[in-house]
Scaffold this motif. Structure first.
Motif, PDB file in Angstrom:
ATOM      1  N   VAL A 261       0.869  -1.185   0.000  1.00 39.45           N
ATOM      2  CA  VAL A 261       0.000   0.000   0.000  1.00 39.45           C
ATOM      3  C   VAL A 261       0.899   1.227   0.000  1.00 39.45           C
ATOM      4  O   VAL A 261       1.782   1.351   0.853  1.00 39.45           O
TER       5      VAL A 261
ATOM      6  N   LYS B 237       1.309   5.223   0.446  1.00 38.93           N
ATOM      7  CA  LYS B 237       0.615   6.340   1.109  1.00 38.93           C
ATOM      8  C   LYS B 237       1.474   7.586   1.025  1.00 38.93           C
ATOM      9  O   LYS B 237       2.639   7.568   1.451  1.00 38.93           O
TER      10      LYS B 237
ATOM     11  N   ASP C 116      -9.375  10.948   3.404  1.00 38.02           N
ATOM     12  CA  ASP C 116     -10.498  10.131   2.921  1.00 38.02           C
ATOM     13  C   ASP C 116     -10.090   9.166   1.801  1.00 38.02           C
ATOM     14  O   ASP C 116     -10.812   8.987   0.832  1.00 38.02           O
ATOM     15  N   GLY C 117      -8.939   8.571   1.908  1.00 37.99           N
ATOM     16  CA  GLY C 117      -8.530   7.580   0.908  1.00 37.99           C
ATOM     17  C   GLY C 117      -7.778   8.172  -0.281  1.00 37.99           C
ATOM     18  O   GLY C 117      -7.136   7.446  -1.029  1.00 37.99           O
TER      19      GLY C 117
ATOM     20  N   VAL D 282      -3.835   7.277  -0.956  1.00 38.50           N
ATOM     21  CA  VAL D 282      -3.602   5.870  -0.576  1.00 38.50           C
ATOM     22  C   VAL D 282      -3.912   5.012  -1.794  1.00 38.50           C
ATOM     23  O   VAL D 282      -4.953   5.203  -2.432  1.00 38.50           O
TER      24      VAL D 282
ATOM     25  N   GLU E 256       3.431   0.248   2.745  1.00 39.42           N
ATOM     26  CA  GLU E 256       3.018  -0.540   3.902  1.00 39.42           C
ATOM     27  C   GLU E 256       2.630  -1.933   3.432  1.00 39.42           C
ATOM     28  O   GLU E 256       2.115  -2.087   2.312  1.00 39.42           O
ATOM     29  N   GLU E 257       2.833  -2.920   4.282  1.00 34.41           N
ATOM     30  CA  GLU E 257       2.363  -4.271   3.935  1.00 34.41           C
ATOM     31  C   GLU E 257       0.850  -4.226   3.790  1.00 34.41           C
ATOM     32  O   GLU E 257       0.169  -3.526   4.544  1.00 34.41           O
ATOM     33  N   LEU E 258       0.336  -4.965   2.831  1.00 35.36           N
ATOM     34  CA  LEU E 258      -1.107  -5.066   2.627  1.00 35.36           C
ATOM     35  C   LEU E 258      -1.660  -5.936   3.767  1.00 35.36           C
ATOM     36  O   LEU E 258      -1.292  -7.101   3.892  1.00 35.36           O
ATOM     37  N   VAL E 259      -2.507  -5.334   4.599  1.00 33.84           N
ATOM     38  CA  VAL E 259      -3.001  -6.059   5.787  1.00 33.84           C
ATOM     39  C   VAL E 259      -4.228  -6.887   5.408  1.00 33.84           C
ATOM     40  O   VAL E 259      -5.201  -6.333   4.885  1.00 33.84           O
TER      41      VAL E 259
ATOM     42  N   PHE F 100      -7.269  -7.770   6.482  1.00 33.63           N
ATOM     43  CA  PHE F 100      -8.095  -7.452   7.656  1.00 33.63           C
ATOM     44  C   PHE F 100      -9.503  -8.032   7.553  1.00 33.63           C
ATOM     45  O   PHE F 100     -10.066  -8.150   6.466  1.00 33.63           O
TER      46      PHE F 100
ATOM     47  N   GLU G  15     -12.474  -3.126   9.892  1.00 32.70           N
ATOM     48  CA  GLU G  15     -11.826  -1.870  10.261  1.00 32.70           C
ATOM     49  C   GLU G  15     -12.587  -1.307  11.455  1.00 32.70           C
ATOM     50  O   GLU G  15     -13.814  -1.177  11.414  1.00 32.70           O
TER      51      GLU G  15
ATOM     52  N   PHE H 247     -17.306   0.071   4.491  1.00 28.63           N
ATOM     53  CA  PHE H 247     -16.881   0.956   3.398  1.00 28.63           C
ATOM     54  C   PHE H 247     -17.800   0.872   2.185  1.00 28.63           C
ATOM     55  O   PHE H 247     -18.369  -0.171   1.897  1.00 28.63           O
TER      56      PHE H 247
ATOM     57  N   ASN I 214     -14.150   3.773  -1.746  1.00 27.30           N
ATOM     58  CA  ASN I 214     -13.126   3.654  -0.701  1.00 27.30           C
ATOM     59  C   ASN I 214     -13.342   4.714   0.379  1.00 27.30           C
ATOM     60  O   ASN I 214     -12.410   5.337   0.869  1.00 27.30           O
TER      61      ASN I 214
ATOM     62  N   GLU J 135      -7.823   4.778  14.321  1.00 31.51           N
ATOM     63  CA  GLU J 135      -8.349   3.797  13.361  1.00 31.51           C
ATOM     64  C   GLU J 135      -7.469   2.559  13.410  1.00 31.51           C
ATOM     65  O   GLU J 135      -6.244   2.660  13.437  1.00 31.51           O
TER      66      GLU J 135
ATOM     67  N   PHE K 145      -7.001  -1.840  12.249  1.00 32.05           N
ATOM     68  CA  PHE K 145      -7.404  -3.034  11.510  1.00 32.05           C
ATOM     69  C   PHE K 145      -7.497  -4.184  12.501  1.00 32.05           C
ATOM     70  O   PHE K 145      -6.615  -4.340  13.352  1.00 32.05           O
TER      71      PHE K 145
ATOM     72  N   GLU L  14      -4.143   4.664  11.557  1.00 36.53           N
ATOM     73  CA  GLU L  14      -3.785   6.089  11.640  1.00 36.53           C
ATOM     74  C   GLU L  14      -4.613   6.758  12.702  1.00 36.53           C
ATOM     75  O   GLU L  14      -5.616   6.212  13.162  1.00 36.53           O
TER      76      GLU L  14
HETATM   77  P1  ADP Z   1      -6.763   8.182   4.793  1.00 34.60           P
HETATM   78  O1  ADP Z   1      -5.829   9.001   5.592  1.00 34.60           O
HETATM   79  O2  ADP Z   1      -6.938   8.706   3.419  1.00 34.60           O
HETATM   80  O3  ADP Z   1      -8.053   7.885   5.492  1.00 34.60           O
HETATM   81  P2  ADP Z   1      -5.945   5.441   5.397  1.00 34.60           P
HETATM   82  O4  ADP Z   1      -4.560   5.158   5.827  1.00 34.60           O
HETATM   83  O5  ADP Z   1      -6.995   5.405   6.459  1.00 34.60           O
HETATM   84  O6  ADP Z   1      -5.984   6.800   4.578  1.00 34.60           O
HETATM   85  O7  ADP Z   1      -6.345   4.409   4.266  1.00 34.60           O
HETATM   86  C1  ADP Z   1      -7.603   4.431   3.617  1.00 34.60           C
HETATM   87  C2  ADP Z   1      -8.139   3.021   3.498  1.00 34.60           C
HETATM   88  O8  ADP Z   1      -7.245   2.214   2.713  1.00 34.60           O
HETATM   89  C3  ADP Z   1      -8.242   2.289   4.827  1.00 34.60           C
HETATM   90  O9  ADP Z   1      -9.425   2.626   5.514  1.00 34.60           O
HETATM   91  C4  ADP Z   1      -8.207   0.842   4.369  1.00 34.60           C
HETATM   92  O10 ADP Z   1      -9.466   0.425   3.861  1.00 34.60           O
HETATM   93  C5  ADP Z   1      -7.204   0.885   3.223  1.00 34.60           C
HETATM   94  N1  ADP Z   1      -5.836   0.590   3.736  1.00 34.60           N
HETATM   95  C6  ADP Z   1      -4.966   1.481   4.263  1.00 34.60           C
HETATM   96  N2  ADP Z   1      -3.814   0.886   4.653  1.00 34.60           N
HETATM   97  C7  ADP Z   1      -3.942  -0.427   4.362  1.00 34.60           C
HETATM   98  C8  ADP Z   1      -3.095  -1.574   4.518  1.00 34.60           C
HETATM   99  N3  ADP Z   1      -1.872  -1.501   5.003  1.00 34.60           N
HETATM  100  N4  ADP Z   1      -3.594  -2.788   4.112  1.00 34.60           N
HETATM  101  C9  ADP Z   1      -4.832  -2.894   3.590  1.00 34.60           C
HETATM  102  N5  ADP Z   1      -5.666  -1.846   3.398  1.00 34.60           N
HETATM  103  C10 ADP Z   1      -5.242  -0.637   3.773  1.00 34.60           C
END
Ligand code: ADP
Length: 391
Positions: A154, A156, A163-164, A167, A187-190, A192, A195, A218, A223, A262, A264, A275
């Motif tokens: 991921v 960022k 709001d996505g 990202v 970031e590693e793809l989590v 999950f 949320e 969501f 997103n 927030e 996971f 975050e």
């Molecule tokens: P923003 O600051 O824009 O809200 P986020 O870091 O909350 O950004 O990321 C937005 C969305 O992307 C998250 O709510 C989640 O659904 C997805 N996401 C973010 N980081 C990861 C991750 N490491 N692995 C899987 N999904 C992620």
């Protein structure tokens, strides 16, 4: 518990709380300042900011310009924010001149950058997904070429995402092409299962309370959070763990006022902090109807060093964001508003933004019920009956 020493604010017309940002969060915060009879001043770049009418004084101006924020701040006794993207240098100067600033400029500086935020989690042993820091896209590609970074991950952007936006899931090098070339993290793809979010409040005396854990659902394509559910549909011991984790995060920052955390919940049952936001948060809107104290009042108590209110849940609640429908841009119309007003258990909040555009947050609805299923069904009914379009 520490005894808080309240600031002298009641019936004191010369105490002014300054709020940086007059969007919907500022507007809802202002409703609660009225309960406490505090004078308020709002700074926002938009002449028609939603918070304008609810404040004692309104200044139109940039939140990121040093002089504008500094001059505004000099007229206040305490300052808080509804948006993180503000001039921190000006807040630092104001703080050094004796004005209470919460969240503090040093906390804001960390949170404004996803790089510093993640490093803070790591350095404080707060559970978070593994990450790497990069100066630009070329550096990511170089790391991929030498085997230090593998797909998928991921991406960022370090600063300015919301709001996505900022990202992106990257599965191939070509997915990077359309993205801005700026400092970032990968970031590693989590994997999950859910949320979750916990809104915590702490005051300068060190009292701290968490609101009940909420679960986010969501929108399938945008997103963006569509529904926030409370209680979260997870085991009680997990809720408790989420609340304890959020409190640890708030204490590590030494936050005063709210911190929305927030998280996971991974498929393996682990909680990872994604975050944080040091202000009222979308995931806390349902506290207005569903909790004994709402997040906005709690924020004021945290910022002003007053005893914190009960965060207990009165009823199940579901919050649905009302966002601009796709295909409509311009002066806003709420189609079906009257129908919603006729449904018991539906509470409407219209933010007062004059223009809609696709997926812009224009309002929200909170539905309440004796159980979550009832509230969730009402929220669906409400969403089906209202449409945010343009004239
Ligand atoms: P923003 O600051 O824009 O809200 P986020 O870091 O909350 O950004 O990321 C937005 C969305 O992307 C998250 O709510 C989640 O659904 C997805 N996401 C973010 N980081 C990861 C991750 N490491 N692995 C899987 N999904 C992620």
């Amino acid at each position: 518990m520490t005894q808080a020493t309240p600031m002298r604010i009641f019936s004191n017309s010369d105490f002014t709380l300054g709020i940086l940002g007059g969007g919907q969060l500022g507007k809802m915060l202002l409703y609660d300042t009225r309960k406490y009879d505090i004078r308020t001043a709002v700074l926002d770049p938009a002449a028609d900011a939603p918070g304008r009418l609810a404040a004692n004084s309104f200044t139109q101006g940039s939140l990121t310009d040093f002089d504008t924020v500094y001059q505004f701040g000099k007229t206040c006794n305490a300052i808080t924010i509804e948006i993180e993207n503000v001039n921190v240098d000006a807040l630092e100067r104001l703080e050094s001149e004796g004005i209470a600033v919460h969240p503090t400029p040093s906390v804001l500086r960390i949170i404004q950058s996803k790089i510093q935020q993640k490093e803070f989690f790591r350095d404080n042993n707060l559970p978070t997904a593994p990450f790497q820091v990069f100066e630009n896209k070329a550096a990511i590609l170089a790391a991929v070429a030498n085997g230090e970074r593998s797909f998928p991950f991921v991406w960022k952007i370090a600063k300015g995402g919301y709001d996505g936006f900022g990202v992106s899931v990257i599965r191939f090098a070509s997915d990077l092409t359309a993205l801005p070339d700026a400092p970032c993290i990968t970031e590693e793809l989590v994997p999950f299962a859910k949320e979750l979010a916990v809104v915590v409040c702490r005051n300068p005396s060190g009292d701290v309370k968490a609101f009940p854990t909420v679960e986010m659902e969501f929108h399938p394509t945008a997103n963006q959070v569509e529904y926030v559910l409370c209680p979260a549909q997870i085991e009680d011991k997990l809720k408790l763990r989420a609340e304890q984790t959020a409190i640890r995060v708030a204490e590590a920052f030494g936050i005063c006022g709210l911190l929305a955390v927030e998280m996971f919940l991974t498929t393996a049952g682990e909680l990872l902090v994604n975050e944080v936001a040091p202000r009222p948060h979308n995931s806390g809107h349902l506290t207005i109807e569903a909790c004994y104290t709402n997040q906005f009042e709690q924020h004021l108590r945290g910022v002003l060093n007053l005893p914190l209110g009960s965060t207990a849940l009165k009823t199940a609640g579901v919050m649905a964001n009302l966002v601009g429908a796709e295909g409509y841009t311009g002066p806003v119309v709420y189609e079906g508003y009257e129908t919603l007003l006729g449904i018991d258990g539906v509470n409407i909040h219209i933010y007062g933004k004059s223009e809609t555009r696709p997926f812009r947050k224009m309002g929200h609805v909170t539905t309440i019920g004796n159980d979550l299923a009832t509230a969730r069904a009402l929220a669906q009914q409400a969403k089906n009956n209202i449409k945010v379009i343009s004239k």
